[in-house]
Design a protein around this motif. Structure first.
Motif, PDB file in Angstrom:
ATOM      1  N   VAL A  95      -5.234   8.468  10.110  1.00  0.00           N
ATOM      2  CA  VAL A  95      -4.908   9.232   8.901  1.00  0.00           C
ATOM      3  C   VAL A  95      -4.252   8.367   7.830  1.00  0.00           C
ATOM      4  O   VAL A  95      -3.325   7.613   8.105  1.00  0.00           O
ATOM      5  CB  VAL A  95      -3.975  10.417   9.255  1.00  0.00           C
ATOM      6  CG1 VAL A  95      -3.348  11.012   7.991  1.00  0.00           C
ATOM      7  CG2 VAL A  95      -4.752  11.490  10.010  1.00  0.00           C
ATOM      8  N   ALA A  96      -4.748   8.498   6.608  1.00  0.00           N
ATOM      9  CA  ALA A  96      -4.076   7.930   5.434  1.00  0.00           C
ATOM     10  C   ALA A  96      -3.453   9.078   4.648  1.00  0.00           C
ATOM     11  O   ALA A  96      -4.135  10.025   4.274  1.00  0.00           O
ATOM     12  CB  ALA A  96      -5.075   7.181   4.560  1.00  0.00           C
ATOM     13  N   LEU A  97      -2.147   8.984   4.446  1.00  0.00           N
ATOM     14  CA  LEU A  97      -1.423  10.007   3.686  1.00  0.00           C
ATOM     15  C   LEU A  97      -1.435   9.659   2.205  1.00  0.00           C
ATOM     16  O   LEU A  97      -1.345   8.487   1.828  1.00  0.00           O
ATOM     17  CB  LEU A  97       0.030  10.065   4.153  1.00  0.00           C
ATOM     18  CG  LEU A  97       0.318  10.903   5.393  1.00  0.00           C
ATOM     19  CD1 LEU A  97       1.700  10.567   5.932  1.00  0.00           C
ATOM     20  CD2 LEU A  97       0.209  12.392   5.075  1.00  0.00           C
ATOM     21  N   HIS A  98      -1.512  10.693   1.384  1.00  0.00           N
ATOM     22  CA  HIS A  98      -1.418  10.519  -0.067  1.00  0.00           C
ATOM     23  C   HIS A  98      -0.488  11.610  -0.574  1.00  0.00           C
ATOM     24  O   HIS A  98      -0.900  12.769  -0.687  1.00  0.00           O
ATOM     25  CB  HIS A  98      -2.800  10.631  -0.714  1.00  0.00           C
ATOM     26  CG  HIS A  98      -3.783   9.612  -0.228  1.00  0.00           C
ATOM     27  ND1 HIS A  98      -4.008   8.420  -0.897  1.00  0.00           N
ATOM     28  CD2 HIS A  98      -4.570   9.570   0.874  1.00  0.00           C
ATOM     29  CE1 HIS A  98      -4.918   7.709  -0.227  1.00  0.00           C
ATOM     30  NE2 HIS A  98      -5.268   8.382   0.840  1.00  0.00           N
ATOM     31  N   LEU A  99       0.752  11.265  -0.822  1.00  0.00           N
ATOM     32  CA  LEU A  99       1.744  12.253  -1.268  1.00  0.00           C
ATOM     33  C   LEU A  99       1.974  12.105  -2.769  1.00  0.00           C
ATOM     34  O   LEU A  99       1.805  11.029  -3.331  1.00  0.00           O
ATOM     35  CB  LEU A  99       3.043  12.102  -0.473  1.00  0.00           C
ATOM     36  CG  LEU A  99       2.867  12.198   1.054  1.00  0.00           C
ATOM     37  CD1 LEU A  99       4.218  12.076   1.757  1.00  0.00           C
ATOM     38  CD2 LEU A  99       2.169  13.498   1.456  1.00  0.00           C
TER      39      LEU A  99
ATOM     40  N   ALA B 185       4.414   4.706  -3.603  1.00  0.00           N
ATOM     41  CA  ALA B 185       4.121   5.964  -4.302  1.00  0.00           C
ATOM     42  C   ALA B 185       3.174   6.820  -3.478  1.00  0.00           C
ATOM     43  O   ALA B 185       3.305   8.041  -3.419  1.00  0.00           O
ATOM     44  CB  ALA B 185       3.530   5.683  -5.684  1.00  0.00           C
ATOM     45  N   ARG B 186       2.207   6.176  -2.834  1.00  0.00           N
ATOM     46  CA  ARG B 186       1.231   6.912  -2.021  1.00  0.00           C
ATOM     47  C   ARG B 186       1.921   7.682  -0.908  1.00  0.00           C
ATOM     48  O   ARG B 186       1.443   8.707  -0.449  1.00  0.00           O
ATOM     49  CB  ARG B 186       0.225   5.910  -1.446  1.00  0.00           C
ATOM     50  CG  ARG B 186      -1.106   6.499  -1.101  1.00  0.00           C
ATOM     51  CD  ARG B 186      -2.172   5.414  -1.047  1.00  0.00           C
ATOM     52  NE  ARG B 186      -1.860   4.358  -0.125  1.00  0.00           N
ATOM     53  CZ  ARG B 186      -2.074   3.058  -0.366  1.00  0.00           C
ATOM     54  NH1 ARG B 186      -2.598   2.669  -1.511  1.00  0.00           N
ATOM     55  NH2 ARG B 186      -1.766   2.152   0.536  1.00  0.00           N
ATOM     56  N   LEU B 187       3.047   7.173  -0.433  1.00  0.00           N
ATOM     57  CA  LEU B 187       3.793   7.876   0.612  1.00  0.00           C
ATOM     58  C   LEU B 187       4.867   8.784   0.026  1.00  0.00           C
ATOM     59  O   LEU B 187       5.732   9.289   0.749  1.00  0.00           O
ATOM     60  CB  LEU B 187       4.413   6.863   1.584  1.00  0.00           C
ATOM     61  CG  LEU B 187       3.415   5.999   2.359  1.00  0.00           C
ATOM     62  CD1 LEU B 187       4.146   5.044   3.293  1.00  0.00           C
ATOM     63  CD2 LEU B 187       2.436   6.855   3.155  1.00  0.00           C
ATOM     64  N   GLY B 188       4.844   8.984  -1.279  1.00  0.00           N
ATOM     65  CA  GLY B 188       5.775   9.927  -1.889  1.00  0.00           C
ATOM     66  C   GLY B 188       7.121   9.329  -2.253  1.00  0.00           C
ATOM     67  O   GLY B 188       8.036  10.061  -2.651  1.00  0.00           O
TER      68      GLY B 188
ATOM     69  N   VAL C 242      -7.564   1.444   7.188  1.00  0.00           N
ATOM     70  CA  VAL C 242      -7.076   2.736   6.693  1.00  0.00           C
ATOM     71  C   VAL C 242      -5.694   2.557   6.057  1.00  0.00           C
ATOM     72  O   VAL C 242      -5.416   3.126   4.998  1.00  0.00           O
ATOM     73  CB  VAL C 242      -7.033   3.776   7.839  1.00  0.00           C
ATOM     74  CG1 VAL C 242      -6.346   5.057   7.389  1.00  0.00           C
ATOM     75  CG2 VAL C 242      -8.457   4.090   8.323  1.00  0.00           C
ATOM     76  N   ILE C 243      -4.839   1.768   6.698  1.00  0.00           N
ATOM     77  CA  ILE C 243      -3.505   1.480   6.160  1.00  0.00           C
ATOM     78  C   ILE C 243      -3.468  -0.001   5.805  1.00  0.00           C
ATOM     79  O   ILE C 243      -3.648  -0.847   6.673  1.00  0.00           O
ATOM     80  CB  ILE C 243      -2.410   1.783   7.212  1.00  0.00           C
ATOM     81  CG1 ILE C 243      -2.521   3.219   7.749  1.00  0.00           C
ATOM     82  CG2 ILE C 243      -1.008   1.502   6.648  1.00  0.00           C
ATOM     83  CD1 ILE C 243      -2.337   4.309   6.728  1.00  0.00           C
TER      84      ILE C 243
END
Lengths: 359, 359
Positions: free
Chosen positions: A331-335, B28-31, B284-285
């Motif tokens: 999983v790649a998270l995008h917050l 930023a992608r991780l919030g 992916v990461i």
């Protein structure tokens, strides 16, 4: 503006939400700086943009200043007031173009445009009052949905009519706004084509994804959608026709219903689209960079999918799933950097790589 | 700080170059929001960061204010003055840790540390003056390279000695700085392992990439590197030992020479590394998110490669290749937003997807 923008140029983006945020990151990757225009304070896109103008869309002076500071303007949402567009376009190009906005800001105009192109839509009729509504029910039948013609999204401004008795409440829910009556369509699935068109007219489409909604909000998109080769080809050709007819420049989300009688156009969105977020982890060039390439006059990326992906929206309390998703190796998270988690609010999404691209 | 940082927390980054820029986007992608500390004006990272402090590393007050505004501090380069680190660490944790910086800021300390771990390096000796240099030439032999012990990168502060007559000029090139004499190693290729270690001690490594340098600057990294399974395993285990020994938290670049007698450690870099840029389009990461995950106390991504990639640096006039690269369907461009193109300056890189991950 016919020459491609050189790295170092500035892209102006109307709207500072998550779409503006991800567009901003994509623009930076190509060496552009970004300038966000957003009425609300502390916009998510502002965290990753070079400059932010905080002003309402009615502030013509702020809009003119913004336009003068950028090389091209694009947007993350379609409901931009006409006067704001006028103020900007006097200074700098807007992409996608005004015609597309005029078509897509009004559900009735949009459906009429699509029908005139020879493409299928759900049966529809304009409803301004109770008489129109009675006629529409008579002609098109039930069940149906009554929707405001303008400013609706994520299921807002909509009322379902199952029986004739539901009609008065549905009309009241429109609060006097012009509406459109849409007959129900029996469909096996909803799919999206994320399509792009460049300044020289070339079109590139991503593979269609299968969408699942709940409570009027997109929950998941899975790519590839389970379609026959003929359906897939139809979907992409149909999307291409829409973009060509509008002389479109940028990425468009085209939502389609798969029915026994063929594909129906549900809705078009003249912008990057939630159902295209999977491209971030499924393609070399994602929908955000594709859009920036188009509006900057660059060649499009080719959109080939290297991986199968399931995109899951994180809405409201779904944020509680973040620790578990962070531990999931696929999983790649995008917050989205939103300060406050609220019910129904899109807080982020998770792209799960399912494996190498299947046929 | 032992709890993972929650989305919304702020990551402080020392250095506003391209590495800080790509770290900022990953955060930023991780919030997370990011706050860049950089002495130079208009840093590339500032275009995609929430806040920027512009002040020298000698400004203890600015450093304290920066530290108070963030939840953890990391860095994009290792040559940070000790006093600056002291000012920050009085307020907030620094990751990777001080010990690693002490080791890696000095080529002699670094080589000694690696040797003490039982790992191989090129033969080396400390050189403070002409007498040391003569002894080193005698003991280790020629050809060799004389390097300043501190503050060298991309081939700067280095002088090659092919014949005894070259010695005086090489020593003069050190400008009185303490130096290290390194014997030449006959190697078939240089590879990098991009390794990461989390707060709970777990280690994740990306597949080794094969590096090609020219004029002391990395030009390309290709993954997978042409290695035997045994060599690949050795490389990863060796990198893991280095990170464990330093109680390291974050991503480290470990450069290795492949020789007939096994793998030699050339150099370690306690940060994301140019030879790990391929991960942006191969995993992916990517290495930037991996680093942010580690310093934020999050679980590491697994680092599996889904695609083979060739990363090509765009240096100086290589920017002329951008239009052609933008047309290449297999290429993802990553430009750094630097205002001025200069010879030898890293302006961006291009990741070319070669195909699905090969064995």
């Amino acid at each position: 503006m016919t020459e491609p923008l050189a790295p170092g140029a500035t892209i102006g983006i109307l709207g500072g939400g998550q779409l503006g945020r991800m567009l901003s990151v994509a623009a930076a990757r190509l060496g552009f700086t970004t300038h966000i225009y957003e009425p609300g304070a502390e916009p998510p896109a502002g965290q990753v943009a070079h400059r932010v103008t905080t002003a309402p869309y009615e502030d013509v002076q702020a809009l003119a200043g913004f336009a003068a500071a950028v090389d091209v303007v694009t947007y993350e949402f379609e409901n931009i007031p006409t006067a704001a567009l006028d103020a900007i376009e006097a200074v700098v190009p807007i992409r996608p173009n005004r015609r597309t906005l005029a078509v897509s800001q009004d559900r009735l105009t949009e459906k009429a445009f699509i029908s005139e192109l020879g493409l299928k839509t759900a049966p529809f009729a304009a409803v301004d009052d109770a008489v129109d509504l009675a006629e529409a029910m008579e002609e098109i039948g039930l069940p149906a949905i009554l929707k405001t013609r303008r400013f609706g999204y994520d299921g807002k401004g909509q009322a379902r009519i199952d029986r004739p008795e539901d009609a008065p409440a549905a009309l009241a829910a429109m609060a006097g706004a012009p509406a459109i009556y849409e007959g129900f369509v029996a469909f096996s699935q909803e799919i999206s084509v994320i399509a792009a068109r460049g300044v020289s007219g070339e079109v590139a489409c991503y593979d269609p994804g299968a969408n699942v909604h709940r409570d009027g909000i997109l929950r998941t998109t899975t790519v590839p959608a389970p379609l026959s080769t003929a359906q897939r080809t139809d979907a992409v050709l149909l999307a291409g026709r829409i973009l060509n007819a509008l002389d479109y420049v940028g990425v468009m989300g085209v939502e389609l219903f798969v029915t026994p009688g063929g594909l129906l156009v549900n809705e078009i969105a003249p912008r990057v689209h939630n159902s295209g977020h999977w491209t971030q982890n499924g393609c070399v060039i994602d929908q955000f960079e594709q859009h920036i390439r188009a509006v900057a006059g660059w060649p499009l990326g080719d959109g080939t999918r290297h991986s199968d992906v399931e995109m899951q929206n994180l809405i409201g309390a779904d944020m509680d799933k973040v620790p578990a998703l962070a531990r999931d190796p696929a999983v790649a998270l995008h917050l989205y950097g939103k300060a406050e988690t609220r019910a129904g609010r899109k807080m982020g999404h998770a792209n799960r790589r399912l494996g190498p691209a299947s046929a």
